[in-house]
Design an enzyme around this catalytic site. Structure first.
Site, PDB file in Angstrom:
ATOM      1  CB  THR A   7      -0.875  -0.345   1.407  1.00 16.29           C
ATOM      2  OG1 THR A   7      -1.808   1.159   0.870  1.00 16.29           O
ATOM      3  CG2 THR A   7      -0.345   0.152   2.511  1.00 16.29           C
ATOM      4  CE  LYS A  39      -4.809  -0.480   1.841  1.00 16.10           C
ATOM      5  NZ  LYS A  39      -4.260  -1.064   0.341  1.00 16.10           N
ATOM      6  N   GLY A  51      -2.711   6.197   9.909  1.00 16.21           N
ATOM      7  CA  GLY A  51      -2.494   5.000   8.547  1.00 16.21           C
ATOM      8  C   GLY A  51      -1.695   3.752   8.200  1.00 16.21           C
ATOM      9  CB  SER A 130       5.064  -0.644  -2.085  1.00 15.31           C
ATOM     10  OG  SER A 130       3.408  -0.826  -2.728  1.00 15.31           O
ATOM     11  CB  ALA A 162      -2.179   4.904  -7.624  1.00 14.89           C
ATOM     12  CB  THR A 168       0.138   2.693  -4.526  1.00 16.02           C
ATOM     13  OG1 THR A 168       1.038   2.499  -3.926  1.00 16.02           O
ATOM     14  CG2 THR A 168      -0.898   3.557  -4.324  1.00 16.02           C
TER      15      THR A 168
END
Length: 177
Positions: A7, A39, A51, A130, A162, A168
């Protein structure tokens, strides 16, 4: 700190505001299992943002422990973080938990790990997971060069992460203080 491939969580303190966001992807190995997980949470009477990156069950257990530490120490973020890190490192059951946490209140932003680390970055920007390297680089650039508020910096930086990190996604949840 261990590399968590699951994530991206990003917290930004900027212009007197604090925002923390995370993507929604849950990955098991190379398979995406869920797209819209939450999260990032508000804790301790909505005065603390937290988080997590890592195993969801482990992270939820740690969030519960952290919230108990916040209650025990009357909302003192640093004290609660240090006490959690000590327990996490020394307790047999907790020691096996694989996660990282980013936490923030109105004054501080911290990263907490099971290695006993409690890290407070100089610039008030924290990231775990990540895609954290991508997100934190973007956030630092936005904070230095734009007029954006903390919320917008988190949103734009997570969108960049992302677009680069396969662990992500762009289903972003953001909480503000």
């Amino acid at each position: 700190m261990p590399l968590i491939r699951s994530t991206t969580i990003l917290g930004v303190r900027h212009k007197g505001k604090v925002a923390m966001g995370g993507d929604g992807q849950v990955t098991v190995g190379s398979t995406v299992m869920k797209h819209r997980a939450r999260k990032v949470r508000k804790l301790h009477h909505d005065r603390v943002l937290a988080g997590f990156a890592g195993s969801a069950a482990d992270a939820v257990a740690l969030l519960d422990k952290f919230e108990a530490k916040l209650e025990e120490h009357r909302g003192n973020l640093m004290r609660a973080a240090v006490e959690l890190a000590k327990d996490w490192r020394t307790d047999r059951a907790l020691r096996r938990l694989e996660a990282l946490m980013a936490v923030a209140d109105a004054e501080r932003s911290l990263i907490i790990s099971g290695e006993g680390d409690v890290i407070e970055p100089d610039d008030g920007i924290v990231a775990v997971g990540s895609g954290s390297g991508f997100a934190i680089a973007a956030a630092r650039a936005y904070a230095e060069t734009s007029k954006l508020e903390a919320h917008a910096i988190v949103e734009k930086s997570l969108q960049i992460a992302a677009s680069i990190c396969v662990y992500t996604n762009a289903h972003i949840t953001i909480e503000d203080l």
